[in-house]
Design a protein around this motif. Sequence first.
Motif, PDB file in Angstrom:
ATOM      1  N   LYS A  24      -9.833  -4.948  -2.511  1.00  0.00           N
ATOM      2  CA  LYS A  24     -10.849  -5.277  -3.507  1.00  0.00           C
ATOM      3  C   LYS A  24     -10.351  -5.136  -4.938  1.00  0.00           C
ATOM      4  CE  LYS A  24     -15.597  -4.054  -4.833  1.00  0.00           C
ATOM      5  NZ  LYS A  24     -16.757  -3.177  -4.509  1.00  0.00           N
ATOM      6  N   ASN A  25      -9.582  -4.086  -5.217  1.00  0.00           N
ATOM      7  CA  ASN A  25      -9.210  -3.777  -6.600  1.00  0.00           C
ATOM      8  C   ASN A  25      -7.791  -4.186  -6.984  1.00  0.00           C
ATOM      9  OD1 ASN A  25     -11.739  -2.461  -7.282  1.00  0.00           O
ATOM     10  ND2 ASN A  25     -11.056  -0.779  -5.946  1.00  0.00           N
ATOM     11  N   TYR A  26      -6.964  -4.485  -6.020  1.00  0.00           N
ATOM     12  CA  TYR A  26      -5.576  -4.829  -6.311  1.00  0.00           C
ATOM     13  C   TYR A  26      -5.256  -6.271  -5.876  1.00  0.00           C
ATOM     14  CZ  TYR A  26      -4.776   0.198  -7.003  1.00  0.00           C
ATOM     15  OH  TYR A  26      -4.819   1.492  -7.459  1.00  0.00           O
ATOM     16  N   LEU A  27      -5.396  -6.510  -4.570  1.00  0.00           N
ATOM     17  CA  LEU A  27      -4.920  -7.768  -4.003  1.00  0.00           C
ATOM     18  C   LEU A  27      -5.739  -8.981  -4.438  1.00  0.00           C
ATOM     19  CD1 LEU A  27      -2.737  -8.842  -2.085  1.00  0.00           C
ATOM     20  CD2 LEU A  27      -4.362  -8.599  -0.207  1.00  0.00           C
ATOM     21  N   GLN A  28      -7.048  -8.921  -4.232  1.00  0.00           N
ATOM     22  CA  GLN A  28      -7.889 -10.083  -4.540  1.00  0.00           C
ATOM     23  C   GLN A  28      -7.864 -10.472  -6.023  1.00  0.00           C
ATOM     24  OE1 GLN A  28     -11.803  -9.476  -2.838  1.00  0.00           O
ATOM     25  NE2 GLN A  28     -11.170 -10.350  -0.879  1.00  0.00           N
ATOM     26  N   PRO A  29      -7.961  -9.508  -6.950  1.00  0.00           N
ATOM     27  CA  PRO A  29      -7.886  -9.891  -8.373  1.00  0.00           C
ATOM     28  C   PRO A  29      -6.558 -10.541  -8.733  1.00  0.00           C
ATOM     29  CG  PRO A  29      -8.815  -7.688  -8.150  1.00  0.00           C
ATOM     30  CD  PRO A  29      -8.303  -8.072  -6.793  1.00  0.00           C
ATOM     31  N   ALA A  30      -5.466 -10.050  -8.165  1.00  0.00           N
ATOM     32  CA  ALA A  30      -4.142 -10.618  -8.467  1.00  0.00           C
ATOM     33  C   ALA A  30      -4.022 -12.038  -7.929  1.00  0.00           C
ATOM     34  CB  ALA A  30      -3.043  -9.727  -7.885  1.00  0.00           C
ATOM     35  N   LEU A  31      -4.581 -12.279  -6.733  1.00  0.00           N
ATOM     36  CA  LEU A  31      -4.574 -13.629  -6.168  1.00  0.00           C
ATOM     37  C   LEU A  31      -5.455 -14.569  -6.981  1.00  0.00           C
ATOM     38  CD1 LEU A  31      -4.843 -12.759  -2.345  1.00  0.00           C
ATOM     39  CD2 LEU A  31      -2.918 -13.941  -3.428  1.00  0.00           C
ATOM     40  N   ALA A  32      -6.633 -14.075  -7.394  1.00  0.00           N
ATOM     41  CA  ALA A  32      -7.572 -14.908  -8.147  1.00  0.00           C
ATOM     42  C   ALA A  32      -6.998 -15.337  -9.489  1.00  0.00           C
ATOM     43  CB  ALA A  32      -8.883 -14.152  -8.350  1.00  0.00           C
ATOM     44  N   GLU A  33      -6.197 -14.477 -10.100  1.00  0.00           N
ATOM     45  CA  GLU A  33      -5.599 -14.793 -11.400  1.00  0.00           C
ATOM     46  C   GLU A  33      -4.313 -15.598 -11.270  1.00  0.00           C
ATOM     47  OE1 GLU A  33      -6.430 -14.472 -14.519  1.00  0.00           O
ATOM     48  OE2 GLU A  33      -8.388 -13.552 -14.113  1.00  0.00           O
ATOM     49  N   GLN A  70       0.832  -1.205   0.000  1.00  0.00           N
ATOM     50  CA  GLN A  70       0.000   0.000   0.000  1.00  0.00           C
ATOM     51  C   GLN A  70       0.867   1.256   0.000  1.00  0.00           C
ATOM     52  OE1 GLN A  70      -3.648  -1.571   2.748  1.00  0.00           O
ATOM     53  NE2 GLN A  70      -3.522   0.610   2.429  1.00  0.00           N
ATOM     54  N   TYR A  71       1.941   1.196   0.744  1.00  0.00           N
ATOM     55  CA  TYR A  71       2.833   2.360   0.815  1.00  0.00           C
ATOM     56  C   TYR A  71       3.435   2.667  -0.548  1.00  0.00           C
ATOM     57  CZ  TYR A  71       6.667   5.392   2.301  1.00  0.00           C
ATOM     58  OH  TYR A  71       7.527   6.455   2.426  1.00  0.00           O
ATOM     59  N   HIS A  72       3.938   1.622  -1.223  1.00  0.00           N
ATOM     60  CA  HIS A  72       4.582   1.827  -2.524  1.00  0.00           C
ATOM     61  C   HIS A  72       3.576   2.244  -3.590  1.00  0.00           C
ATOM     62  CE1 HIS A  72       8.435   0.636  -1.102  1.00  0.00           C
ATOM     63  NE2 HIS A  72       8.073  -0.600  -0.807  1.00  0.00           N
ATOM     64  N   LEU A  73       2.317   1.851  -3.428  1.00  0.00           N
ATOM     65  CA  LEU A  73       1.277   2.248  -4.380  1.00  0.00           C
ATOM     66  C   LEU A  73       0.668   3.598  -4.028  1.00  0.00           C
ATOM     67  CD1 LEU A  73      -0.502  -1.215  -4.724  1.00  0.00           C
ATOM     68  CD2 LEU A  73       0.665   0.013  -6.579  1.00  0.00           C
ATOM     69  N   GLY A  74       0.994   4.114  -2.868  1.00  0.00           N
ATOM     70  CA  GLY A  74       0.444   5.399  -2.444  1.00  0.00           C
ATOM     71  C   GLY A  74      -1.026   5.305  -2.067  1.00  0.00           C
ATOM     72  N   LEU A  75      -1.448   4.149  -1.541  1.00  0.00           N
ATOM     73  CA  LEU A  75      -2.852   3.921  -1.201  1.00  0.00           C
ATOM     74  C   LEU A  75      -3.046   3.952   0.313  1.00  0.00           C
ATOM     75  CD1 LEU A  75      -3.607   0.930  -3.615  1.00  0.00           C
ATOM     76  CD2 LEU A  75      -4.164   3.339  -3.987  1.00  0.00           C
ATOM     77  N   SER A  76      -4.036   4.686   0.773  1.00  0.00           N
ATOM     78  CA  SER A  76      -4.338   4.729   2.204  1.00  0.00           C
ATOM     79  C   SER A  76      -5.579   3.920   2.543  1.00  0.00           C
ATOM     80  CB  SER A  76      -4.527   6.182   2.663  1.00  0.00           C
ATOM     81  OG  SER A  76      -5.577   6.801   1.914  1.00  0.00           O
ATOM     82  N   ASP A  77      -6.436   3.683   1.531  1.00  0.00           N
ATOM     83  CA  ASP A  77      -7.686   2.951   1.753  1.00  0.00           C
ATOM     84  C   ASP A  77      -7.430   1.453   1.654  1.00  0.00           C
ATOM     85  OD1 ASP A  77     -10.198   1.710   1.588  1.00  0.00           O
ATOM     86  OD2 ASP A  77     -11.107   3.470   0.671  1.00  0.00           O
ATOM     87  N   ARG A  78      -7.491   0.777   2.799  1.00  0.00           N
ATOM     88  CA  ARG A  78      -7.191  -0.653   2.834  1.00  0.00           C
ATOM     89  C   ARG A  78      -8.208  -1.473   2.033  1.00  0.00           C
ATOM     90  NH1 ARG A  78      -5.640  -4.011   8.320  1.00  0.00           N
ATOM     91  NH2 ARG A  78      -5.521  -6.089   7.398  1.00  0.00           N
ATOM     92  N   GLU A  79      -9.491  -1.090   2.116  1.00  0.00           N
ATOM     93  CA  GLU A  79     -10.526  -1.843   1.413  1.00  0.00           C
ATOM     94  C   GLU A  79     -10.377  -1.709  -0.099  1.00  0.00           C
ATOM     95  OE1 GLU A  79     -13.693  -4.330   0.676  1.00  0.00           O
ATOM     96  OE2 GLU A  79     -12.476  -4.012   2.475  1.00  0.00           O
TER      97      GLU A  79
END
Length: 451
Positions: free
Chosen positions: A412-421, A399-408
Amino acid sequence: MSETNRIEYKRELSDGLEKEVVAFLNYREGGIIYIGIDKEGRTFGVKDPDSVQLKIKDRVRNNIRPSALGLFDIVTEERDGNDILKIIVASGSEKPYHLKKFGMSEKGCFIRLGSAAEPMSQKLIEELFATRTRNSIGKIKAHRQDLRFEQLHIYYQEKQKPLNKQFRKNLELTTTGGDLNYAAYLLADENNVSVKLAKYKGNTRVDLVESNEYGYCSLIKATKSVLDKMNLENRTITKITHSERKEHRLWNAIALREAIINAFVHNDYTREIAPKFEIFSDRIEITSAGSLPDGLSKNEFFEGFSIPRNKELMRIYKDLDLVEQLGSGIPRILESYSKDSFRFSENFLRMVFPASEEVFDKTTNETPQVTLQETPQVTPQVQDLLNVINGEDSRSELQYHLGLSDRENFRKNYLQPALAEGLIEMTIPEKPQSSKQRYRLTGRGAKARKI
């Protein structure tokens, strides 16, 4: 127990503490100072151990030279119903240590003789200074000065120990001239240090079945990656009899962790060689560069006497709870493995731990293959995620390297899709919610990566 060459008692914190610390720093075996016990060995205790600890740390840091940071440890113990303080002092590699007020003089330099701290002669002071270690990671100027420490900030923040603007100086990451040193280079976000972890099918190096590389990043991150990988490799064997269920792992988990940490902290990085980890069908080998430090015998090594080769690293590893206390690692290993597990040479130290079972489980069915689309569905968000992964990363790091503060949003949009694929995988898949969970690229994800 009476005072000895390695034990000093003090009923309370007194003005002579720094003198005793200096004497143990200059002594080849180091020593232990107990606060709250008088000279006869009677326990009186310390009323406010936390406050006294802070005073001790402040006095040792400010009143002794060269810096003793990374060379002493303070723990609270209970004895006879009272809290006492135990100050563990390692033998230093930059002798002679001295009281800052008096400099390298007979008034400032002391050494442990019997059960007392005695002044050094001027001749001994000069001899020790002439042999002082000069080729250390704290004294070598880093060949790069444009170093960044975002990962180090994250690790300290996770331990609720945020670094301030003076952290380079406070953590001894600079030379006396103010330049970033080699310790800073090792702990920076980017470097050229590569840590290899290899796995062989047999008991020789002929048939390599897996090769992992954890490096080019902060040494702390590389250490955590190796620890996580080894935890996965250290599988649990279950045996069920008519009366009970028995479980054990390939290697004792505590000893294995201590060995890995020891290899990282005490490796001789001035040789530009990183520690190496190798798994065979019947054993694991952990190799670090450098022989025993000067003045430390094998017997002293096994008894837990400590001469930290890299006191800057030792201090930071302790800050981040990767090291518990000075001199505790080797005795912990010896609780599970014999002294024959250690191999010494002029240039390397190798730890060899036999596996309790065949490393490759021949009875376990192969994991069913999951069929994935040939062309993965990579959204812009997933692509960004793949591009920032470096080795094995925690959620907070990503999250830090992506500059994201919103964990959800990240989940939802980064982690889960990458794991599913099947583009990334968990390092601890059996415990998805583990605080030690990390994520790494799969072979499929590496192909989709665009950097």
